[in-house]
Design an enzyme around this catalytic site. Structure first.
Site, mmCIF file in Angstrom:
data_model
loop_
_atom_site.group_PDB
_atom_site.id
_atom_site.type_symbol
_atom_site.label_atom_id
_atom_site.label_comp_id
_atom_site.label_asym_id
_atom_site.label_seq_id
_atom_site.Cartn_x
_atom_site.Cartn_y
_atom_site.Cartn_z
ATOM 1 N N LYS A 40 0.857 -1.189 0.000
ATOM 2 C CA LYS A 40 0.000 0.000 0.000
ATOM 3 C C LYS A 40 0.895 1.242 0.000
ATOM 4 C CE LYS A 40 -3.861 1.811 2.809
ATOM 5 N NZ LYS A 40 -4.747 1.462 3.951
ATOM 6 N N SER B 61 -9.628 1.707 3.115
ATOM 7 C CA SER B 61 -8.753 2.423 2.207
ATOM 8 C C SER B 61 -7.809 1.517 1.407
ATOM 9 C CB SER B 61 -7.927 3.443 2.990
ATOM 10 O OG SER B 61 -7.123 2.794 3.958
ATOM 11 N N SER C 130 -9.749 -0.732 7.278
ATOM 12 C CA SER C 130 -9.203 -0.554 5.928
ATOM 13 C C SER C 130 -8.566 -1.777 5.276
ATOM 14 C CB SER C 130 -8.183 0.585 5.931
ATOM 15 O OG SER C 130 -8.861 1.798 5.766
#
Ligand code: GLN
Length: 493
Positions: free
Chosen positions: A86, A161, A185
């Site tokens: 990420k 996210s 997330s």
């Protein structure tokens, strides 16, 4: 067909889990370069449609894969396996943007500790995954680089996210990805895209070098194709680090030992508050069917109650946005990141750089957080929420005195349409009603594929366990996964 060895096609290779790919590499069915190239081809073919990578590190990946092949040492299960991080996980010499304009061109001078641990284990980095800006959001719609798409329906969000990561794993654009989970997330996008998402106990994985959202909530964990893979990745990244004082010296067990196929003697608690109004009926039905599967595997199911669940959204958002407002103060247009070119005074540099560099949701965090922490309001808001947090933790402890794991839905609804909630922050926050309590309590949880809606969208089951009881998640999750077929289903791309 793959270009070198030739007996295994790209399509088969990229579908493999970590443990399957590891077997293939060890037995020389294909090389790490073959596997890496297969993923890079797939990314080239599909990522313009799914928008999951902010940066693709093709040369870096192939160079590493070649080194691994030459060394021929596959003692680590992660050696030579292509993955993504990420884009809040710092990587030396590789752009790390937090999907924000303010860090659009930021190149960190060092690796996050978790990246170092993975690289040491032989991980091959394919690139950096799209996220909501600074991980604020549940859909990737707050990313400066545009929304990632759900591979099951590209009109829908992948969740967030860590939506870039989840979409990649579900669409075979990476064998696994590392995400972060502050309020859901990792689990929520895993649920919306049909992959496994592990939110570890707070403190289990060192956070050094990972850009913070809310420091007392943030956790780092894997998104994978199987529960076994989640155990393999956690094995490589868990444990005390001198670089993160919030990682206690709790021993790291051999997680693979907990991958059993029956649930005899396992007590599963069902908290009724997670099956109430606000959660779609179809989702509830899928999870109830899953609980029946677990009963057949030998689990004993008991009812439990977590009455404070209804306070989790206000408590979480107040505390998380407060912490975020202080964490975001470092982006001042001077130390790193975007600097305005229209300022005449120092204060103007701060204000304009931040106004230009941050998106709306991050600005909202700064405003909510600054307000809640300001003198005169602190007792009424922050302190009160901190007290509720302590009570919620106690409530979970009481539940875990009666059972090994709790089972609930992960998300109240399957993937929603892009744009559907983007202009309504409160509606977006409600996507997290089933995940945030876990972060407030600092316990661990995992989302695993559990079925599909009538519209063909994935539905995930959330399994929760007490602090440092990740083994319980792997045990229950693996048994369920082996008894069902959800892992085998693939999106039509
Ligand atoms: N959607 C939640 C938020 O915006 C959770 C985000 C996260 O876990 N990083 O706060």
């Amino acid at each position: 067909m793959s270009h070198v060895k030739g007996h295994m096609s790209n399509v088969i290779m990229i579908d493999l889990s970590i443990s399957q790919a590891h077997e293939g590499l060890k037995n020389k069915k294909f090389s790490s370069v073959d596997l890496t190239q297969a993923y890079l081809d797939r990314i080239k073919e599909l990522d313009s449609k799914l928008n999951t990578y902010v940066t693709v590190t093709g040369d870096f990946a192939l160079e590493k894969a070649k080194k691994i092949d030459e060394a021929g040492d596959f003692s680590s299960p992660l050696a030579g396996i292509p993955m993504s991080l990420k884009d809040v996980v710092c990587t030396a010499g590789i752009k790390t943007t937090a999907s924000s304009k303010i860090l659009e061109n930021f190149v960190p001078p060092y690796n996050a500790h978790v990246a170092d641990r993975l690289f040491d284990a032989g991980a091959v980095l394919l690139g950096k995954a799209n996220t909501d800006e600074f991980t604020h959001g549940s859909s990737t719609e707050t990313s400066y680089f545009g929304t990632s798409k759900n591979p099951w329906n590209t009109d829908c969000v992948p969740g967030g996210s860590s939506g870039g990561s989840a979409s990649q794993v579900a669409a075979d654009l990476a064998t696994y990805s590392i995400g972060t989970d502050t309020g859901g997330s990792i689990r929520q996008p895993a649920s919306l895209c049909s992959c496994v998402g592990l939110k570890v106990t707070y403190g289990r994985v060192p956070r050094h070098g990972v850009m913070p959202y809310a420091s007392s909530f943030d956790t780092i964990g894997p998104l994978t194709k199987t529960v076994e893979d989640a155990a393999l990745v956690l094995q490589a990244i868990a444990g005390r680090s001198e670089k993160d004082a919030t990682t206690p010296n709790v021993p790291v067990p051999n997680y693979s030992d907990s991958l059993k196929t029956d649930l005899k003697g396992v007590k599963i608690g069902i908290p009724k508050e997670y099956f109430q109004e606000g959660v779609e009926e179809e989702t509830i039905k899928v999870i109830n069917d899953g609980i029946e599967v677990m009963k057949k595997l030998g689990a004993e199911v008991i009812d439990v109650s977590l009455p404070l669940t209804k306070y989790s959204i206000p408590t979480y958002y107040l505390l998380a946005k407060s912490e975020a407002s202080t964490n975001l103060a470092r982006y001042d247009g001077i130390k790193y990141g975007h600097t305005t070119d229209s300022a005449k005074k120092l204060t103007e540099i701060y204000m304009k750089s931040r106004s230009e560099g941050f998106g709306d949701e991050v600005k909202r965090a700064i405003m909510i957080g600054t307000y809640a922490l300001s003198a005169g309001y602190y007792d009424a808001f922050y302190l009160k929420a901190a007290k509720v947090r302590a009570l919620m933790k106690k409530e979970f402890e009481e539940a875990f005195a009666k059972c090994d794991v709790l089972v609930t839905p992960t998300s109240p609804f399957p993937a929603f349409k892009i744009g559907e909630k983007a202009d309504d922050p409160l509606a977006m926050y409600m996507a997290d009603i089933l995940t945030t309590a876990v972060n407030l309590a600092g316990i661990c949880a995992m989302s695993i594929p559990a079925g599909f809606s009538s519209g063909g969208l994935p539905i995930g089951m959330q399994i929760m366990a007490n602090q440092y009881k990740e083994e319980n998640l792997f045990h229950a999750g693996h048994a369920f996964e082996q008894a069902t077929e959800w892992r085998i289903k693939k999106p039509n791309l």
